[in-house]
Design a protein around this motif. Structure first.
Motif, mmCIF file in Angstrom:
data_model
loop_
_atom_site.group_PDB
_atom_site.id
_atom_site.type_symbol
_atom_site.label_atom_id
_atom_site.label_comp_id
_atom_site.label_asym_id
_atom_site.label_seq_id
_atom_site.Cartn_x
_atom_site.Cartn_y
_atom_site.Cartn_z
ATOM 1 N N ALA A 118 0.816 -1.219 0.000
ATOM 2 C CA ALA A 118 0.000 0.000 0.000
ATOM 3 C C ALA A 118 0.848 1.267 0.000
ATOM 4 N N SER A 119 2.147 1.129 0.188
ATOM 5 C CA SER A 119 2.997 2.311 0.357
ATOM 6 C C SER A 119 3.154 3.141 -0.908
ATOM 7 N N ASP A 120 2.716 2.628 -2.054
ATOM 8 C CA ASP A 120 2.799 3.440 -3.268
ATOM 9 C C ASP A 120 1.844 4.639 -3.207
ATOM 10 N N ALA A 121 0.893 4.619 -2.274
ATOM 11 C CA ALA A 121 -0.031 5.742 -2.095
ATOM 12 C C ALA A 121 0.599 6.880 -1.301
ATOM 13 N N LEU A 122 1.765 6.634 -0.742
ATOM 14 C CA LEU A 122 2.431 7.644 0.080
ATOM 15 C C LEU A 122 3.153 8.665 -0.791
ATOM 16 N N ASP A 123 3.092 9.903 -0.362
ATOM 17 C CA ASP A 123 3.841 10.962 -1.047
ATOM 18 C C ASP A 123 5.315 10.849 -0.692
ATOM 19 N N ASP A 124 6.127 11.525 -1.475
ATOM 20 C CA ASP A 124 7.561 11.595 -1.198
ATOM 21 C C ASP A 124 7.788 12.817 -0.303
ATOM 22 N N ASP A 125 7.356 12.661 0.955
ATOM 23 C CA ASP A 125 7.484 13.747 1.925
ATOM 24 C C ASP A 125 7.892 13.151 3.266
ATOM 25 N N GLY A 126 7.908 13.955 4.293
ATOM 26 C CA GLY A 126 8.342 13.489 5.607
ATOM 27 C C GLY A 126 7.508 12.333 6.125
ATOM 28 N N TYR A 127 6.186 12.447 5.997
ATOM 29 C CA TYR A 127 5.307 11.380 6.476
ATOM 30 C C TYR A 127 5.544 10.101 5.682
ATOM 31 N N GLY A 128 5.472 10.209 4.366
ATOM 32 C CA GLY A 128 5.630 9.029 3.512
ATOM 33 C C GLY A 128 6.977 8.366 3.691
ATOM 34 N N ASN A 129 8.029 9.178 3.729
ATOM 35 C CA ASN A 129 9.366 8.617 3.914
ATOM 36 C C ASN A 129 9.516 7.994 5.291
ATOM 37 N N GLY A 130 8.877 8.581 6.292
ATOM 38 C CA GLY A 130 8.928 8.013 7.641
ATOM 39 C C GLY A 130 8.244 6.670 7.727
ATOM 40 N N VAL A 131 7.088 6.547 7.080
ATOM 41 C CA VAL A 131 6.365 5.265 7.083
ATOM 42 C C VAL A 131 7.176 4.215 6.323
ATOM 43 N N ARG A 132 7.708 4.583 5.165
ATOM 44 C CA ARG A 132 8.525 3.624 4.405
ATOM 45 C C ARG A 132 9.745 3.186 5.208
ATOM 46 N N ALA A 133 10.393 4.107 5.900
ATOM 47 C CA ALA A 133 11.560 3.754 6.725
ATOM 48 C C ALA A 133 11.152 2.828 7.867
ATOM 49 N N ALA A 134 9.989 3.075 8.466
ATOM 50 C CA ALA A 134 9.511 2.221 9.557
ATOM 51 C C ALA A 134 9.186 0.817 9.045
ATOM 52 N N ILE A 135 8.660 0.732 7.834
ATOM 53 C CA ILE A 135 8.391 -0.572 7.226
ATOM 54 C C ILE A 135 9.702 -1.341 7.090
ATOM 55 N N GLU A 136 10.729 -0.670 6.586
ATOM 56 C CA GLU A 136 12.026 -1.337 6.404
ATOM 57 C C GLU A 136 12.650 -1.731 7.739
ATOM 58 N N ARG A 137 12.525 -0.874 8.755
ATOM 59 C CA ARG A 137 13.075 -1.223 10.082
ATOM 60 C C ARG A 137 12.388 -2.455 10.655
ATOM 61 N N LEU A 138 11.071 -2.506 10.536
ATOM 62 C CA LEU A 138 10.352 -3.662 11.067
ATOM 63 C C LEU A 138 10.683 -4.907 10.256
ATOM 64 N N ASP A 139 10.842 -4.746 8.968
ATOM 65 C CA ASP A 139 11.208 -5.877 8.120
ATOM 66 C C ASP A 139 12.562 -6.463 8.569
ATOM 67 N N ARG A 140 13.534 -5.588 8.794
ATOM 68 C CA ARG A 140 14.849 -6.065 9.269
ATOM 69 C C ARG A 140 14.719 -6.759 10.631
ATOM 70 N N ARG A 141 13.915 -6.173 11.503
ATOM 71 C CA ARG A 141 13.718 -6.765 12.836
ATOM 72 C C ARG A 141 13.074 -8.156 12.746
ATOM 73 N N LEU A 142 12.068 -8.277 11.886
ATOM 74 C CA LEU A 142 11.402 -9.574 11.729
ATOM 75 C C LEU A 142 12.351 -10.606 11.119
ATOM 76 N N ARG A 143 13.135 -10.172 10.126
ATOM 77 C CA ARG A 143 14.087 -11.109 9.522
ATOM 78 C C ARG A 143 15.140 -11.531 10.539
ATOM 79 N N GLY A 144 15.565 -10.598 11.385
ATOM 80 C CA GLY A 144 16.556 -10.906 12.421
ATOM 81 C C GLY A 144 16.012 -11.849 13.478
ATOM 82 N N ALA A 145 14.690 -11.805 13.680
ATOM 83 C CA ALA A 145 14.059 -12.680 14.674
ATOM 84 C C ALA A 145 13.588 -13.988 14.051
ATOM 85 N N GLY A 146 13.866 -14.156 12.757
ATOM 86 C CA GLY A 146 13.437 -15.381 12.079
ATOM 87 C C GLY A 146 11.997 -15.331 11.637
ATOM 88 N N GLY A 147 11.397 -14.119 11.567
ATOM 89 C CA GLY A 147 9.985 -13.948 11.197
ATOM 90 C C GLY A 147 9.804 -13.679 9.808
#
Length: 147
Positions: A118-147
């Motif tokens: 759904a992130s393609d609906a996000l603008d290239d602004d502070g909010y959108g970039n923040g949400v995309r960065a949070a998605i990537e952080r959680l993705d790394r965390r889940l991969r690190g936990a074997g999720g």
């Protein structure tokens, strides 16, 4: 929406308990069958005010359910269709984080994938970039936990 915003300011100011109290009073007024846009907004912020991950999950699920109940005509009245589409990545990200806290990696991954899709609906602004960065952080965390 003004009163939701006022309670949100309390939450962001660190008064979680008073914010929860005000959100709770508003929820009673709006009700389970109230305006979906108001329910979505209120539940989204009420989730952030919770201390217990299970309660946070319940409110985030209410927010998503309300968002999915919004019809196009209702969105048009508030010119909110674009804003709602931009909210879906955050709604799914919050659910993914909730499930991760509750040690449910499969559910966390499913919502994280929906957030990313759904992130393609996000603008290239502070909010959108923040949400995309949070998605990537959680993705790394889940991969690190074997999720």
């Amino acid at each position: 929406m003004t009163r939701i915003g006022q309670a949100m300011m309390l939450l962001h100011g660190g008064d979680r308990e008073e914010a929860r109290n005000r959100f709770g009073q508003l929820w009673e007024q709006i009700g389970e069958d109230g305006d979906p846009l108001h329910r979505c907004t209120l539940a989204h912020y009420m989730a952030d005010a919770q201390d217990d991950p299970g309660d946070e999950l319940a409110w985030d699920l209410r927010a998503l359910n309300a968002a999915e109940g919004l019809g196009e005509e209702r969105l048009a009245r508030h010119d909110a269709a674009v804003a709602l589409r931009a909210l879906y990545p955050s709604l799914h990200l919050n659910l993914a984080a909730d499930y991760a806290k509750l040690h449910r990696p499969d559910a966390a991954r499913a919502h994280l994938d929906r957030a990313r899709a759904a992130s393609d609906a996000l603008d290239d602004d502070g909010y959108g970039n923040g949400v995309r960065a949070a998605i990537e952080r959680l993705d790394r965390r889940l991969r690190g936990a074997g999720g």
